[in-house]
Each structure stands twice: as structure tokens, then as C-alpha cells.
Design an enzyme around this catalytic site. Structure first.
Site, PDB file in Angstrom:
ATOM      1  N   ASN A 155       0.969  -1.270  -0.190  1.00 14.61           N
ATOM      2  CA  ASN A 155      -0.512   0.053  -0.252  1.00 14.61           C
ATOM      3  C   ASN A 155       0.944   1.567   0.111  1.00 14.61           C
ATOM      4  O   ASN A 155       0.510   2.259  -0.341  1.00 14.61           O
ATOM      5  CB  ASN A 155      -1.243  -0.394   1.202  1.00 14.61           C
ATOM      6  N   GLU A 254       4.316  -4.307  11.894  1.00 15.00           N
ATOM      7  CA  GLU A 254       2.898  -2.921  12.142  1.00 15.00           C
ATOM      8  C   GLU A 254       1.593  -3.762  11.079  1.00 15.00           C
ATOM      9  O   GLU A 254       2.524  -3.900   9.714  1.00 15.00           O
ATOM     10  CB  GLU A 254       3.736  -1.979  10.859  1.00 15.00           C
ATOM     11  N   CYS A 288      -2.902   1.892   6.256  1.00 20.33           N
ATOM     12  CA  CYS A 288      -3.277   1.269   8.139  1.00 20.33           C
ATOM     13  C   CYS A 288      -3.471   1.846   8.791  1.00 20.33           C
ATOM     14  O   CYS A 288      -4.452   1.929   9.694  1.00 20.33           O
ATOM     15  CB  CYS A 288      -1.993   0.741   7.719  1.00 20.33           C
TER      16      CYS A 288
END
Length: 486
Positions: A155, A254, A288
Site C-alpha cells: 500500500n 506494524e 493502515c
């Protein structure tokens, strides 16, 4: 700008570009046009072993290199990045479907990360501690961990991979990168090229492009890496954590987020709505830290929805290479289908589609849902797409309760005119990062980045990265000889 394939159909191992040894291939597509960008012969376990061996040998050379030479290499790395600026931005646009705005921001953040990491070269310090034993002192040295395995995401492929690679190298480690299959160039092979052109030692940075089914587990369980750094979904992160734990390896994870913006009754509604639109729809919500739930006090709910809708209606969806586009394509059709299913299931449970555009292949225009409750799929799941659920809270206490009713805890936002009170509310929300009167998509190279609960383990950036990518050794020194009672 026509992209040059150069060596991006090969693996980068020990300073050499070579064909992968697997019988399988990985095809790379532009998510907007559907055009095939390239096909790569995948890596297998033989390539993985070769990459980890090269990294192990290069790390010893790198750690022993004089400080001044390392600084010069980092200076050259920044220069190479600036020279390749347009090429890297175009790769981010065409490979990940990023808009020009997002891709440019991603590139600039990556350069900042390299500059911050370069400062680690002179910021790694030890300490001398006193001893209860006469004529003795304790020295604590901080050194590199060794070889770091980095698994890149799709992403924010370039920036989030750089977030691990640059600090790891600056603190004396070597790396092997396994990029996401959707973005093998921007989360992997570009790193081989830029570190090679900057003149770093062969084997210090290695890139292997392989299928998770073929080398995924082995990448983590291989005896060489002492730490695995991963950015991606919580489901995959759990698997990596499990494998690493069994093999007593450290992790930096993460993972996913279900980030909230809490809009209190005294908030500046127009400012909150603009921030919400940016924090929700930047990169189509595929971040995220993107806002996944907007929780609004019932006293201002209707006014907020009206203003938010007015702003969202102006966002242009389309070709990410067009400078006026704010919402580009999702990474693949499976992502679109999953989001559409969550919308349908939530509507079946009482949600209302307040604003909806069309879906065309991987392009999905923004959607606003109202009458959402926290137990609906669109609120429970990390949607990772351009859908904005709005949840009405009867008061501040309920808003905080809703915010915390999630297994995730990555980022968030609180809007209020009372900044001190906003901080007090923020402290009650269980999340690793939260921002007063701003959106949730914030990251800077010198401040701690990471989440709580199912959103990850560890912190990236600044002194927290130094701590994560190094280990400490206690060396005691006895001045003169000690007498023993024997």
C-alpha cells in the site's frame, strides 16, 4: 513517462542481478489499466539461502567500515534518490495505483527517512555504569543485531519498506527484502538498484521476489536472520509472530488498524469534515492509519454528515496519473469485492447508504454509510477501501467506549475546540498514536510509530528504531585483580 524495466525482472542477490530459480513466475499489473508491467521468475529456497548467506558476510564488512565512509555512502544514497525522483514516483503510481499526490508524498517521506537514519551513525551510544565491586566498572555497548529480514507491503510500498531498510543499515545490519507480490519493484527491486548505484557493499541489501507458498515460512524460520520486520495484515502478522517465536527471533510488526475519528460536540465541524475526508480517502483508504470509523456526537451528527458529504462529493476518482485525481484504483478486484460484501452485509443489518458512486473494475467511488453500529462488518473489519462508516454516539463517554471496542489500536483522531480536554479524551483511547484536530494518517521519521493490541508489536522511527535494530552487550572491566573467598 515510460518506465524502464532495467533489471526488475530478476532477483538481486549479493550485488548481482540473476534469474530466480523457481519454476513459477510472478506477474506484475497496473491496477488502474490492467496492463502487465513485467513478469519475474520467482525465487525459491536456494535463492533464499544465497541471499541470507550474502547478507551475513556483508554485515561483518559493513559493521567494520569506518564511520566517515558510511556517512559518504548515505550522502550518495540521498543523491541517487533525488536523481531517480520522477522514475520512483511513476513506479509508485503505476504499480500500486497511487495518485500523484500520494506517490510524491511517499517519495519525499522516504528521503526524510533516509536522512533521519543517516543521523543514527553518530547517535548510537553506550554507557558506563558504576559497580558495587571495588575497582570495577560496567560498560554497556550497543551494536547491530546482524541480518534483518524485511517483508515489504503493497500500500505504501516504497516508504514503508524504506522505514525498515534505512534504519537497519544505518545501525550496522544487513537486510534481505521480500517484497509484496503486488508491488515487487517499489517494495523491493528498486532498493537493490538504488543501494547498488550508491555504492554500498555487495550483499548488504538483497531482494528476493518469491511466492509466499514457496518461501514465505522459510523467510522467517531460516537460521540466519535474527529479526523479521513486517508491515501488513494482522492475520499474516500473527503467522509471522508465531513462526518467529518458535525460532526465538525478534519481530517488528506494524499491522492492521480500525482507526477512529471522535468528533466531540464542540468541534469545528467544517475542519473536522475536511480532515475526515482526507484521512479516509487518501490512497483510496488503503492505509493502515486511514480512518475506518467516524464517531460523531449526536448533537452535531446531522450537520457533520451534511458537510462531510458536501466535501466527499468533490473528490475526483479516476486515473491516478492525473494530477486532479484524489481517489485512484484499489490494488485488485478481490479487494473491491470484499468491501462490497461488507457494505451489503451492513446494509442488511440496518446501515444506510447515504452517498454512493459507481464501481468500475478496480475503481470504486467513495461511499458514506450512516446509521452504522460498531458490530456491523463495515465497522468491525478494516475495510481498506473508500468506504466511510459514520457512527452516532449519544455522548463523549459512549464515543470513547465505541472507539475502544475493537481488537485494533493503531492510530486515531479527536476533534474539539478544547485542546486540553482533547488530550484527556485521547489518553482514554487505547491506541499507539492519536492526533488532536488532525486526521489519523500521520507519520514523521523522528517520532515513534506503532500500535497496540492487534495492531502490532514494537515502534519504528527515531531513537525507537535505534533501539529496535540494535542489541546491547554488557562488558565489565576489573581494574586490578579481585580477591575471591577461596
Amino acid at each position: 513517462m515510460k518506465l524502464l524495466l532495467q533489471n526488475f525482472t530478476k532477483q538481486f542477490i549479493n550485488g548481482q542481478w540473476k534469474e530466480g530459480s523457481s519454476l513459477g513466475t510472478i506477474q506484475n499489473y497496473n491496477p488502474y489499466s490492467g496492463e502487465e508491467l513485467l513478469t519475474i521468475r520467482a525465487a525459491n529456497n536456494d535463492d533464499l539461502n544465497e541471499a541470507y548467506t550474502a547478507a551475513e558476510q556483508a554485515q561483518l564488512i559493513w559493521e567494520a567500515m569506518p564511520l566517515g565512509e558510511k556517512q559518504q555512502l548515505f550522502e550518495r544514497l540521498v543523491k541517487v534518490l533525488e536523481e531517480k525522483r520522477e522514475e520512483i514516483i511513476q513506479w509508485i503510481v503505476q504499480e500500486s495505483g497511487s495518485t500523484l499526490f500520494k506517490a510524491t508524498f511517499e517519495f519525499e517521506s522516504s528521503v526524510t527517512m533516509v536522512k533521519e537514519s543517516a543521523s543514527f551513525l553518530t547517535r548510537i551510544t553506550g554507557s558506563i555504569l558504576p559497580s558495587y565491586v571495588p575497582n570495577k566498572e560496567h560498560r554497556v555497548y550497543r551494536t547491530a543485531k546482524g541480518v534483518i529480514g524485511v517483508i515489504g507491503p503493497w500500500n505504501f510500498p516504497f516508504q514503508l519498506t524504506m522505514r525498515s531498510v534505512a534504519p537497519a543499515i544505518a545501525t550496522g545490519n544487513s537486510v534481505v527484502i521480500k517484497p509484496a507480490s503486488e508491488t515487487p519493484v517499489t517494495s523491493g527491486l528498486l532498493f537493490g538498484e538504488i543501494f547498488e548505484q550508491a555504492g554500498f557493499p555487495a550483499g548488504l541489501v538483497n531482494v528476493i521476489v518469491g511466492r509466499g507458498s514457496e518461501i514465505g515460512d522459510a523467510f522467517v524460520t531460516h537460521p540466519t536472520p535474527c529479526m523479521i520486520s513486517f508491515t501488513g495484515s494482522t492475520e499474516v502478522g500473527r503467522r509471522i509472530g508465531e513462526l518467529a517465536g518458535k525460532n526465538l527471533k525478534e519481530v517488528a510488526l506494524e499491522l492492521g488498524g480500525n482507526n477512529v475519528m471522535v468528533v466531540l460536540k464542540d468541534a469545528n465541524i467544517e475542519r473536522a469534515a475536511k480532515a475526515a475526508a482526507f484521512g479516509k480517502f487518501l490512497h483510496q483508504g488503503q492505509i493502515c492509519m486511514a480512518l475506518n470509523r467516524i464517531i460523531v456526537d449526536q448533537a452535531i451528527h446531522d450537520e457533520f454528515v451534511e458537510k462531510f458529504t458536501e466535501i466527499v462529493a468533490t473528490l475526483q476518482t479516476g486515473d491516478p496519473a492525473n494530477p486532479s485525481t484524489f481517489v485512484g484504483p484499489l490494488i485488485n478486484k478481490q479487494q473491491v469485492e470484499g468491501i462490497q460484501q461488507d457494505i451489503q452485509d451492513s446494509v442488511a443489518r440496518g446501515a444506510t447508504i447515504h452517498f454512493e458512486g459507481v464501481v468500475d473494475s478496480c475503481l470504486m467511488q467513495p461511499v458514506i454509510l450512516t446509521n452504522v453500529t460498531n458490530d456491523m462488518p463495515i465497522a468491525k473489519n478494516e475495510s481498506f477501501g473508500p468506504v466511510s462508516p459514520i457512527i452516532k454516539a449519544k455522548d463523549e463517554e459512549e464515543a470513547i467506549k465505541i472507539a475502544n471496542d475493537s481488537p485494533y489500536g493503531l492510530s486515531g483522531s479527536v476533534f474539539t475546540e478544547d485542546l486540553h480536554h482533547g488530550v484527556e479524551v485521547a489518553k482514554k483511547i487505547k491506541t499507539g498514536m492519536i492526533h488532536i484536530n488532525d486526521h489519523s494518517v500521520n507519520a514523521e521519521a523522528h517520532v515513534p510509530f506503532g500500535g497496540e493490541k492487534a495492531s502490532g508489536i514494537g515502534r519504528f522511527n527515531g531513537e525507537w528504531a535505534i533501539d529496535k535494530f540494535t542489541t546491547v552487550k554488557w562488558v565489565s572491566v576489573q581494574n586490578g585483580y579481585r580477591e575471591y573467598p577461596i
